[in-house]
Design an enzyme around this catalytic site. Sequence first.
Site, PDB file in Angstrom:
ATOM      1  N   LYS A 129     -26.524 -21.303 -33.774  1.00 34.53           N
ATOM      2  CA  LYS A 129     -26.031 -21.786 -35.062  1.00 34.53           C
ATOM      3  C   LYS A 129     -27.181 -22.156 -35.988  1.00 34.53           C
ATOM      4  O   LYS A 129     -27.161 -21.866 -37.194  1.00 34.53           O
ATOM      5  CB  LYS A 129     -25.081 -22.959 -34.840  1.00 34.53           C
ATOM      6  CG  LYS A 129     -23.799 -22.545 -34.111  1.00 34.53           C
ATOM      7  CD  LYS A 129     -22.913 -23.721 -33.823  1.00 34.53           C
ATOM      8  CE  LYS A 129     -21.604 -23.270 -33.173  1.00 34.53           C
ATOM      9  NZ  LYS A 129     -21.811 -22.663 -31.838  1.00 34.53           N
ATOM     10  N   LYS A 164     -18.368 -28.352 -36.160  1.00 33.38           N
ATOM     11  CA  LYS A 164     -18.483 -27.726 -34.846  1.00 33.38           C
ATOM     12  C   LYS A 164     -19.740 -28.204 -34.121  1.00 33.38           C
ATOM     13  O   LYS A 164     -20.733 -28.584 -34.755  1.00 33.38           O
ATOM     14  CB  LYS A 164     -18.505 -26.199 -34.962  1.00 33.38           C
ATOM     15  CG  LYS A 164     -19.554 -25.619 -35.892  1.00 33.38           C
ATOM     16  CD  LYS A 164     -19.327 -24.114 -36.065  1.00 33.38           C
ATOM     17  CE  LYS A 164     -20.280 -23.512 -37.087  1.00 33.38           C
ATOM     18  NZ  LYS A 164     -20.032 -22.060 -37.285  1.00 33.38           N
ATOM     19  N   ARG A 214     -18.199  -9.392 -35.776  1.00 36.91           N
ATOM     20  CA  ARG A 214     -19.391  -9.332 -34.937  1.00 36.91           C
ATOM     21  C   ARG A 214     -20.128  -8.028 -35.259  1.00 36.91           C
ATOM     22  O   ARG A 214     -19.574  -6.937 -35.124  1.00 36.91           O
ATOM     23  CB  ARG A 214     -19.000  -9.388 -33.465  1.00 36.91           C
ATOM     24  CG  ARG A 214     -20.093  -9.054 -32.463  1.00 36.91           C
ATOM     25  CD  ARG A 214     -21.287 -10.012 -32.506  1.00 36.91           C
ATOM     26  NE  ARG A 214     -20.926 -11.403 -32.356  1.00 36.91           N
ATOM     27  CZ  ARG A 214     -20.703 -12.009 -31.188  1.00 36.91           C
ATOM     28  NH1 ARG A 214     -20.773 -11.317 -30.060  1.00 36.91           N
ATOM     29  NH2 ARG A 214     -20.414 -13.297 -31.146  1.00 36.91           N
ATOM     30  N   ARG A 229     -12.674  -9.954 -35.718  1.00 34.72           N
ATOM     31  CA  ARG A 229     -11.866 -10.734 -34.782  1.00 34.72           C
ATOM     32  C   ARG A 229     -10.890 -11.564 -35.601  1.00 34.72           C
ATOM     33  O   ARG A 229     -11.264 -12.566 -36.210  1.00 34.72           O
ATOM     34  CB  ARG A 229     -12.776 -11.579 -33.900  1.00 34.72           C
ATOM     35  CG  ARG A 229     -13.706 -10.695 -33.055  1.00 34.72           C
ATOM     36  CD  ARG A 229     -14.802 -11.456 -32.379  1.00 34.72           C
ATOM     37  NE  ARG A 229     -15.738 -12.035 -33.330  1.00 34.72           N
ATOM     38  CZ  ARG A 229     -16.819 -12.741 -32.970  1.00 34.72           C
ATOM     39  NH1 ARG A 229     -17.068 -12.935 -31.688  1.00 34.72           N
ATOM     40  NH2 ARG A 229     -17.623 -13.236 -33.882  1.00 34.72           N
ATOM     41  N   ARG A 237      -9.833 -19.902 -35.956  1.00 38.84           N
ATOM     42  CA  ARG A 237     -10.880 -19.309 -35.120  1.00 38.84           C
ATOM     43  C   ARG A 237     -10.511 -17.872 -34.777  1.00 38.84           C
ATOM     44  O   ARG A 237      -9.434 -17.606 -34.248  1.00 38.84           O
ATOM     45  CB  ARG A 237     -11.059 -20.114 -33.821  1.00 38.84           C
ATOM     46  CG  ARG A 237     -11.387 -21.574 -34.041  1.00 38.84           C
ATOM     47  CD  ARG A 237     -11.332 -22.345 -32.747  1.00 38.84           C
ATOM     48  NE  ARG A 237     -10.001 -22.295 -32.144  1.00 38.84           N
ATOM     49  CZ  ARG A 237      -9.726 -22.695 -30.901  1.00 38.84           C
ATOM     50  NH1 ARG A 237     -10.701 -23.156 -30.131  1.00 38.84           N
ATOM     51  NH2 ARG A 237      -8.508 -22.623 -30.434  1.00 38.84           N
ATOM     52  N   ASP A 277     -22.531 -13.037 -36.480  1.00 39.51           N
ATOM     53  CA  ASP A 277     -21.156 -13.367 -36.822  1.00 39.51           C
ATOM     54  C   ASP A 277     -21.073 -13.527 -38.330  1.00 39.51           C
ATOM     55  O   ASP A 277     -21.781 -14.360 -38.915  1.00 39.51           O
ATOM     56  CB  ASP A 277     -20.716 -14.656 -36.134  1.00 39.51           C
ATOM     57  CG  ASP A 277     -20.490 -14.465 -34.647  1.00 39.51           C
ATOM     58  OD1 ASP A 277     -20.461 -13.299 -34.198  1.00 39.51           O
ATOM     59  OD2 ASP A 277     -20.349 -15.467 -33.928  1.00 39.51           O
ATOM     60  N   GLU A 285     -23.380 -17.341 -37.545  1.00 35.85           N
ATOM     61  CA  GLU A 285     -24.162 -17.518 -36.317  1.00 35.85           C
ATOM     62  C   GLU A 285     -24.960 -16.256 -36.042  1.00 35.85           C
ATOM     63  O   GLU A 285     -24.572 -15.154 -36.456  1.00 35.85           O
ATOM     64  CB  GLU A 285     -23.266 -17.810 -35.103  1.00 35.85           C
ATOM     65  CG  GLU A 285     -22.497 -19.109 -35.188  1.00 35.85           C
ATOM     66  CD  GLU A 285     -21.776 -19.431 -33.887  1.00 35.85           C
ATOM     67  OE1 GLU A 285     -22.182 -18.905 -32.823  1.00 35.85           O
ATOM     68  OE2 GLU A 285     -20.810 -20.224 -33.943  1.00 35.85           O
ATOM     69  N   ASN A 287     -26.138 -14.671 -32.578  1.00 31.34           N
ATOM     70  CA  ASN A 287     -25.996 -14.811 -31.130  1.00 31.34           C
ATOM     71  C   ASN A 287     -27.108 -14.049 -30.413  1.00 31.34           C
ATOM     72  O   ASN A 287     -27.258 -12.840 -30.604  1.00 31.34           O
ATOM     73  CB  ASN A 287     -24.636 -14.278 -30.694  1.00 31.34           C
ATOM     74  CG  ASN A 287     -23.489 -15.098 -31.238  1.00 31.34           C
ATOM     75  OD1 ASN A 287     -23.064 -16.060 -30.616  1.00 31.34           O
ATOM     76  ND2 ASN A 287     -23.006 -14.743 -32.429  1.00 31.34           N
TER      77      ASN A 287
END
Length: 319
Positions: A129, A164, A214, A229, A237, A277, A285, A287
């Site tokens: 993050k 978060k 993603r 997603r 979410r 993301d 984010e 990842n």
Amino acid sequence: MSQSALKIGVVMDPIGAIAYKKDTTMAMLWAAQDRGWSLHYMEQEDLFLADGRAMARMRDLTVYRDPDSWYALGEPTSRALAELDVVLMRKDPPVDTQFLNAVHLLGFAEREGVLVVNPTRALLECNEKLFAQQFPQCSVPTTVSSNEKVLRAFHAEHGDVIFKPLDGMGGTGIFHVRPEGRNLGAIIEMLTERGQRQIMAQRYIPEISAGDTRILLIDGEPVPYGLARVPMAGETRGNLAAGGRGVSRELTERDLWLVEQVRPAIKEKGLMFVGLDVIGDYITEINVTSPTCVREIDDQRGTDIAGLLMDAIVRRLGV
């Protein structure tokens, strides 16, 4: 070292408990085995240090494309990680003390010439993050704090806010607080553990209703299709682990612009497999620990993303 004789180690969650239909690590293992490379299986607790050398209790691994029986393991033997050419670090978050200790141990193997994917220095440096916050031109307004006054002031300024934890995964611990601020104090108190833990607050991005996407990068190069997603009804979410639905889509011009913003840093850190993301026009984010979504994109687009990663590994090894 010949390409046909590469020895590939994998550190992962228990292989018998994975979600066979969508597990990205399985795609990597199939791609490596299809090239004739040998596979060697480890879980995080199998790693250890002996007289300054990285060791592991590892087992030879064979993988199958069979949903009823997808692997076979040999007997465990304690061996030096330096016997391997590559170690895929695929242990899922949380990035806790055990994870970080495992990464430090893999660093000893790197010093003996093993290629660790992703590199240990990057895994230690890049909170998924916080790493995204190195690119403010790609981000929505964000603050990171453990201080209730700071977090309340951010909510008062932006009204619609996501709170978060910094070390969560799969959508766990994410709260959407609307302008009326319902349960704001309780959420801040819980996430910060009464002011003891830093958390992230971001202005809410309404485009999440269409899903977060993603985007996968192989050695800095984007796969041309992402995985949107899409959240379940009533959810904020989109994470697949939180019940989101994965729909592959082509990358947009904005997606490619975002990739160009982060690519130099990703290349400089030697990151070989990265997942961005993206919600709307923004990266939320980056990842680097155990990115997923390969299987869903491959299934919908006929791509071979893990194969692209294996090709990148060969180039990195120079074999």
